[in-house]
Motif scaffolding. Structure first.
Motif, PDB file in Angstrom:
ATOM      1  N   ALA A   1       0.744  -1.327   0.014  1.00 51.52           N
ATOM      2  CA  ALA A   1       0.130   0.138   0.067  1.00 51.52           C
ATOM      3  C   ALA A   1       0.880   1.290   0.082  1.00 51.52           C
ATOM      4  O   ALA A   1       1.740   1.302   0.532  1.00 51.52           O
ATOM      5  CB  ALA A   1      -0.681  -0.266   1.366  1.00 51.52           C
ATOM      6  N   ALA A   2       0.528   2.141  -0.674  1.00 55.52           N
ATOM      7  CA  ALA A   2       1.252   3.478  -0.959  1.00 55.52           C
ATOM      8  C   ALA A   2       0.348   4.354  -1.280  1.00 55.52           C
ATOM      9  O   ALA A   2      -0.089   4.424  -2.421  1.00 55.52           O
ATOM     10  CB  ALA A   2       2.478   3.127  -1.869  1.00 55.52           C
TER      11      ALA A   2
ATOM     12  N   PHE B   1       9.736   4.932   4.012  1.00 57.32           N
ATOM     13  CA  PHE B   1       9.025   6.596   4.078  1.00 57.32           C
ATOM     14  C   PHE B   1       9.941   7.415   2.965  1.00 57.32           C
ATOM     15  O   PHE B   1      11.008   7.277   3.065  1.00 57.32           O
ATOM     16  CB  PHE B   1       9.117   7.163   5.512  1.00 57.32           C
ATOM     17  N   PHE B   2       9.499   8.049   2.132  1.00 56.20           N
ATOM     18  CA  PHE B   2       9.705   8.658   0.994  1.00 56.20           C
ATOM     19  C   PHE B   2       9.848  10.429   1.259  1.00 56.20           C
ATOM     20  O   PHE B   2       8.769  10.575   1.599  1.00 56.20           O
ATOM     21  CB  PHE B   2       9.447   8.381  -0.145  1.00 56.20           C
ATOM     22  N   LEU B   3      10.744  11.098   1.515  1.00 56.37           N
ATOM     23  CA  LEU B   3      10.837  12.511   1.857  1.00 56.37           C
ATOM     24  C   LEU B   3      11.682  13.194   0.613  1.00 56.37           C
ATOM     25  O   LEU B   3      12.956  13.005   0.682  1.00 56.37           O
ATOM     26  CB  LEU B   3      11.134  12.585   3.282  1.00 56.37           C
TER      27      LEU B   3
ATOM     28  N   PRO C   1       7.499  17.131  -0.662  1.00 52.79           N
ATOM     29  CA  PRO C   1       6.596  16.012  -1.307  1.00 52.79           C
ATOM     30  C   PRO C   1       7.234  14.650  -0.379  1.00 52.79           C
ATOM     31  O   PRO C   1       8.442  14.470   0.094  1.00 52.79           O
ATOM     32  CB  PRO C   1       7.343  15.657  -2.728  1.00 52.79           C
ATOM     33  N   HIS C   2       6.236  14.005  -0.147  1.00 48.97           N
ATOM     34  CA  HIS C   2       6.330  12.293   0.677  1.00 48.97           C
ATOM     35  C   HIS C   2       5.332  11.537   0.431  1.00 48.97           C
ATOM     36  O   HIS C   2       4.193  11.732  -0.236  1.00 48.97           O
ATOM     37  CB  HIS C   2       6.569  13.054   2.211  1.00 48.97           C
ATOM     38  N   SER C   3       5.756  10.200   0.909  1.00 49.06           N
ATOM     39  CA  SER C   3       4.855   9.306   0.689  1.00 49.06           C
ATOM     40  C   SER C   3       5.445   8.181   1.723  1.00 49.06           C
ATOM     41  O   SER C   3       6.421   8.106   2.030  1.00 49.06           O
ATOM     42  CB  SER C   3       4.693   8.802  -0.764  1.00 49.06           C
ATOM     43  N   TYR C   4       4.597   6.784   1.559  1.00 46.67           N
ATOM     44  CA  TYR C   4       5.327   5.712   2.058  1.00 46.67           C
ATOM     45  C   TYR C   4       4.966   4.577   1.314  1.00 46.67           C
ATOM     46  O   TYR C   4       3.919   4.509   0.662  1.00 46.67           O
ATOM     47  CB  TYR C   4       4.832   5.685   3.504  1.00 46.67           C
ATOM     48  N   LEU C   5       5.615   3.434   1.617  1.00 49.52           N
ATOM     49  CA  LEU C   5       5.278   2.104   1.040  1.00 49.52           C
ATOM     50  C   LEU C   5       5.257   1.003   2.088  1.00 49.52           C
ATOM     51  O   LEU C   5       6.403   0.792   3.051  1.00 49.52           O
ATOM     52  CB  LEU C   5       6.224   1.812  -0.109  1.00 49.52           C
TER      53      LEU C   5
ATOM     54  N   ALA D   1       1.863  15.179  -6.232  1.00 50.91           N
ATOM     55  CA  ALA D   1       3.088  15.656  -6.695  1.00 50.91           C
ATOM     56  C   ALA D   1       3.743  14.295  -7.805  1.00 50.91           C
ATOM     57  O   ALA D   1       4.457  14.455  -8.209  1.00 50.91           O
ATOM     58  CB  ALA D   1       4.112  16.003  -5.803  1.00 50.91           C
ATOM     59  N   GLY D   2       2.974  13.199  -7.605  1.00 50.54           N
ATOM     60  CA  GLY D   2       3.499  11.897  -8.461  1.00 50.54           C
ATOM     61  C   GLY D   2       2.915  10.788  -8.099  1.00 50.54           C
ATOM     62  O   GLY D   2       2.088  10.869  -7.319  1.00 50.54           O
ATOM     63  N   PRO D   3       3.204   9.759  -8.699  1.00 49.38           N
ATOM     64  CA  PRO D   3       2.496   8.453  -8.532  1.00 49.38           C
ATOM     65  C   PRO D   3       2.885   8.014  -7.074  1.00 49.38           C
ATOM     66  O   PRO D   3       3.916   8.337  -6.435  1.00 49.38           O
ATOM     67  CB  PRO D   3       2.905   7.437  -9.624  1.00 49.38           C
ATOM     68  N   PRO D   4       2.448   6.725  -6.766  1.00 49.18           N
ATOM     69  CA  PRO D   4       2.744   6.034  -5.491  1.00 49.18           C
ATOM     70  C   PRO D   4       4.027   5.326  -5.614  1.00 49.18           C
ATOM     71  O   PRO D   4       4.066   4.889  -6.804  1.00 49.18           O
ATOM     72  CB  PRO D   4       1.573   5.000  -5.213  1.00 49.18           C
TER      73      PRO D   4
END
Length: 148
Positions: free
Chosen positions: A38-39, A61-63, A83-87, A142-145
């Motif tokens: 999941a992301a 975690f993406f930062l 911009p950030h996300s996680y997987l 800001a972008g795809p997962p």
């Protein structure tokens, strides 16, 4: 939506554990229970900082250009404007997210679908509707997962 109960959001279960209304808008806390891989899309918060606490499982975690592998008990900070996300890397992961100030708890609640007790099948999710409403809350995609 009643925030006393979990709801489906992007295929995972979310619950508003501390709504912004309870803190005078200073912060809100949500818990996430997500399956492997999941992301959320890479995104930017214009209005709030975000603090992630891994409760169970493993995530990346993406930062911005950085990447951090985290396990239970570890924390990541996502300042507003970055911009950030996680997987999710483990079979499941549970996370607590603190938003300072509050406001995004409303975005999650209005875009979620209440979990029916006994049914662990994620509700269909309309990502286009979520993206359309996100800007109202200062949330920009800001972008795809991220992918495994």
């Amino acid at each position: 939506m009643n925030t006393d109960h979990p709801f489906w959001y992007l295929g995972g279960k979310v619950q508003v554990t501390v709504p912004g209304a309870a803190t005078g808008g200073k912060l809100s806390v949500l818990t996430f229970d997500d399956p492997k891989d999941a992301a959320p899309p890479l995104h930017v918060h214009e209005r709030e900082d975000e603090l992630w606490v891994v409760l169970d499982g493993r995530i990346t975690f993406f930062l911005d250009a950085e990447q951090h592998d985290l396990e239970a008990g570890q924390v990541a900070f996502g300042p507003r404007g970055v911009p950030h996300s996680y997987l999710v890397r483990s079979p499941r992961a549970r996370l607590a997210a603190v938003y300072l100030p509050s406001g995004l708890d409303e975005h999650f609640s209005i875009n979620g679908t209440l979990v029916v007790p006994g049914d662990d099948t994620p509700a269909p999710f309309d990502i286009e509707a979520v993206v359309a409403s996100a800007a109202t809350y200062g949330l920009l995609v800001a972008g795809p997962p991220p992918t495994p």
